[in-house]
Design a protein around this motif. Sequence first.
Motif, PDB file in Angstrom:
ATOM      1  N   GLN A 204       0.826  -1.211   0.000  1.00 58.65           N
ATOM      2  CA  GLN A 204       0.000   0.000   0.000  1.00 58.65           C
ATOM      3  C   GLN A 204       0.860   1.260   0.000  1.00 58.65           C
ATOM      4  OE1 GLN A 204      -2.409  -0.596   3.477  1.00 58.65           O
ATOM      5  NE2 GLN A 204      -3.946  -1.813   2.388  1.00 58.65           N
ATOM      6  N   MET A 205       1.918   1.260   0.809  1.00 56.60           N
ATOM      7  CA  MET A 205       2.793   2.435   0.849  1.00 56.60           C
ATOM      8  C   MET A 205       3.501   2.638  -0.483  1.00 56.60           C
ATOM      9  SD  MET A 205       4.369   2.528   4.700  1.00 56.60           S
ATOM     10  CE  MET A 205       4.550   0.772   4.983  1.00 56.60           C
ATOM     11  N   THR A 206       3.936   1.545  -1.081  1.00 58.62           N
ATOM     12  CA  THR A 206       4.606   1.664  -2.381  1.00 58.62           C
ATOM     13  C   THR A 206       3.629   2.168  -3.431  1.00 58.62           C
ATOM     14  OG1 THR A 206       6.071  -0.156  -1.753  1.00 58.62           O
ATOM     15  CG2 THR A 206       6.008   0.435  -4.086  1.00 58.62           C
ATOM     16  N   ARG A 207       2.408   1.659  -3.402  1.00 59.86           N
ATOM     17  CA  ARG A 207       1.391   2.138  -4.353  1.00 59.86           C
ATOM     18  C   ARG A 207       1.057   3.607  -4.109  1.00 59.86           C
ATOM     19  NH1 ARG A 207      -0.824  -1.730  -7.568  1.00 59.86           N
ATOM     20  NH2 ARG A 207      -0.269  -3.865  -7.017  1.00 59.86           N
ATOM     21  N   ALA A 208       1.076   4.041  -2.873  1.00 62.40           N
ATOM     22  CA  ALA A 208       0.822   5.455  -2.577  1.00 62.40           C
ATOM     23  C   ALA A 208       1.890   6.328  -3.233  1.00 62.40           C
ATOM     24  CB  ALA A 208       0.786   5.678  -1.068  1.00 62.40           C
ATOM     25  N   ILE A 209       3.138   5.895  -3.177  1.00 60.80           N
ATOM     26  CA  ILE A 209       4.212   6.631  -3.852  1.00 60.80           C
ATOM     27  C   ILE A 209       3.950   6.679  -5.349  1.00 60.80           C
ATOM     28  CG2 ILE A 209       6.660   6.555  -4.497  1.00 60.80           C
ATOM     29  CD1 ILE A 209       7.172   5.284  -1.715  1.00 60.80           C
ATOM     30  N   LEU A 210       3.547   5.547  -5.903  1.00 56.36           N
ATOM     31  CA  LEU A 210       3.375   5.445  -7.353  1.00 56.36           C
ATOM     32  C   LEU A 210       2.218   6.281  -7.875  1.00 56.36           C
ATOM     33  CD1 LEU A 210       4.163   1.664  -7.806  1.00 56.36           C
ATOM     34  CD2 LEU A 210       5.648   3.624  -8.303  1.00 56.36           C
ATOM     35  N   ARG A 211       1.233   6.574  -7.029  1.00 54.02           N
ATOM     36  CA  ARG A 211       0.141   7.455  -7.466  1.00 54.02           C
ATOM     37  C   ARG A 211       0.686   8.829  -7.837  1.00 54.02           C
ATOM     38  NH1 ARG A 211      -2.790   4.526  -3.591  1.00 54.02           N
ATOM     39  NH2 ARG A 211      -2.424   6.046  -1.940  1.00 54.02           N
ATOM     40  N   GLY A 212       1.754   9.249  -7.167  1.00 55.57           N
ATOM     41  CA  GLY A 212       2.389  10.522  -7.501  1.00 55.57           C
ATOM     42  C   GLY A 212       3.070  10.505  -8.860  1.00 55.57           C
ATOM     43  N   TYR A 213       3.299   9.337  -9.391  1.00 52.44           N
ATOM     44  CA  TYR A 213       3.927   9.207 -10.707  1.00 52.44           C
ATOM     45  C   TYR A 213       2.889   8.916 -11.790  1.00 52.44           C
ATOM     46  CZ  TYR A 213       8.499   9.116  -8.418  1.00 52.44           C
ATOM     47  OH  TYR A 213       9.630   9.439  -7.709  1.00 52.44           O
ATOM     48  N   ASP A 214       1.637   8.934 -11.445  1.00 51.24           N
ATOM     49  CA  ASP A 214       0.535   8.752 -12.409  1.00 51.24           C
ATOM     50  C   ASP A 214       0.531   7.390 -13.080  1.00 51.24           C
ATOM     51  OD1 ASP A 214      -1.427  10.588 -12.517  1.00 51.24           O
ATOM     52  OD2 ASP A 214      -0.547  11.806 -14.116  1.00 51.24           O
ATOM     53  N   LEU A 215       0.909   6.356 -12.350  1.00 48.59           N
ATOM     54  CA  LEU A 215       0.870   5.007 -12.912  1.00 48.59           C
ATOM     55  C   LEU A 215      -0.471   4.356 -12.573  1.00 48.59           C
ATOM     56  CD1 LEU A 215       4.420   3.612 -12.094  1.00 48.59           C
ATOM     57  CD2 LEU A 215       3.617   4.637 -14.208  1.00 48.59           C
ATOM     58  N   THR A 216      -1.016   3.664 -13.540  1.00 48.97           N
ATOM     59  CA  THR A 216      -2.252   2.916 -13.327  1.00 48.97           C
ATOM     60  C   THR A 216      -1.952   1.438 -13.511  1.00 48.97           C
ATOM     61  OG1 THR A 216      -2.842   3.181 -15.658  1.00 48.97           O
ATOM     62  CG2 THR A 216      -3.708   4.837 -14.112  1.00 48.97           C
ATOM     63  N   GLU A 217      -2.916   0.612 -13.195  1.00 42.30           N
ATOM     64  CA  GLU A 217      -2.732  -0.836 -13.352  1.00 42.30           C
ATOM     65  C   GLU A 217      -2.695  -1.195 -14.828  1.00 42.30           C
ATOM     66  OE1 GLU A 217      -1.789  -3.109 -11.453  1.00 42.30           O
ATOM     67  OE2 GLU A 217      -2.021  -2.059  -9.579  1.00 42.30           O
ATOM     68  N   PRO A 218      -1.954  -2.165 -15.238  1.00 33.91           N
ATOM     69  CA  PRO A 218      -1.107  -3.053 -14.458  1.00 33.91           C
ATOM     70  C   PRO A 218       0.292  -2.490 -14.205  1.00 33.91           C
ATOM     71  CG  PRO A 218      -1.079  -3.811 -16.704  1.00 33.91           C
ATOM     72  CD  PRO A 218      -2.006  -2.608 -16.658  1.00 33.91           C
ATOM     73  N   ASP A 219       0.541  -1.250 -14.696  1.00 35.05           N
ATOM     74  CA  ASP A 219       1.879  -0.682 -14.537  1.00 35.05           C
ATOM     75  C   ASP A 219       2.262  -0.476 -13.074  1.00 35.05           C
ATOM     76  OD1 ASP A 219       2.473  -0.677 -17.252  1.00 35.05           O
ATOM     77  OD2 ASP A 219       1.529   1.277 -17.562  1.00 35.05           O
ATOM     78  N   GLN A 220       1.282  -0.170 -12.210  1.00 36.96           N
ATOM     79  CA  GLN A 220       1.601  -0.044 -10.782  1.00 36.96           C
ATOM     80  C   GLN A 220       2.175  -1.340 -10.237  1.00 36.96           C
ATOM     81  OE1 GLN A 220      -1.266   1.236  -7.939  1.00 36.96           O
ATOM     82  NE2 GLN A 220      -1.256   3.365  -8.641  1.00 36.96           N
ATOM     83  N   THR A 221       1.561  -2.448 -10.582  1.00 33.39           N
ATOM     84  CA  THR A 221       2.045  -3.742 -10.098  1.00 33.39           C
ATOM     85  C   THR A 221       3.448  -4.015 -10.627  1.00 33.39           C
ATOM     86  OG1 THR A 221      -0.172  -4.625  -9.858  1.00 33.39           O
ATOM     87  CG2 THR A 221       1.603  -6.229 -10.056  1.00 33.39           C
TER      88      THR A 221
END
Length: 189
Positions: free
Chosen positions: A122-139
């Motif tokens: 969850q924390m890593t995904r929170a960081i990635l929201r700042g980079y505008d990544l969506t699934e499946p790229d977040q994973t």
Amino acid sequence: MARVGLTTERLTRAGAELADEAGFDQVTVSALARRFDVKVQSLYSHVKSSQDLKTKIALLALEELADRAADAMAGRADKDALTALANVYRDYAREHPGRYAATQFRLDPETAAASAGGRHAQMTRAILRGYDLTEPDQTHAVRLLGSVFHGYVSLEMGGGFSHSAPDTQETWSRVMDALDALLRNWPAS
């Protein structure tokens, strides 16, 4: 009747200390019994087996690591949050090598789902929201970051970078720069 003073929590913490001193692979119920100068059988009311003890140590380590990461990331975003998270992993591994190894211990799916491991994602995904990544790229990015953090830390702790310049801290800073640049320019599918 259980020996006075022995609790599951106390044994787990002692097992974590043993892991840091001797290595996670050396943690057994027998080794823990020797540490407390008790018979192995007296520990079985608190831990079922060496596997159970290692699971408890892994859960403790994941919780400690998640708490540190949450504190370090509070109020940060983008590269600052990314670097804070990465530094927590690196610092924890240096301070607690056995516990860090325990964070890599394979947990059964039910235990893993209920553990602090989910907080890490969850924390890593929170960081990635700042980079505008969506699934499946977040994973994909979560897996990349975990691989880089763990890979670098493992190589560094194993002495893999000790015989060459530049300084490992300089390399670590450059790795953070590179990850930030990659996440800002994530390749299209």
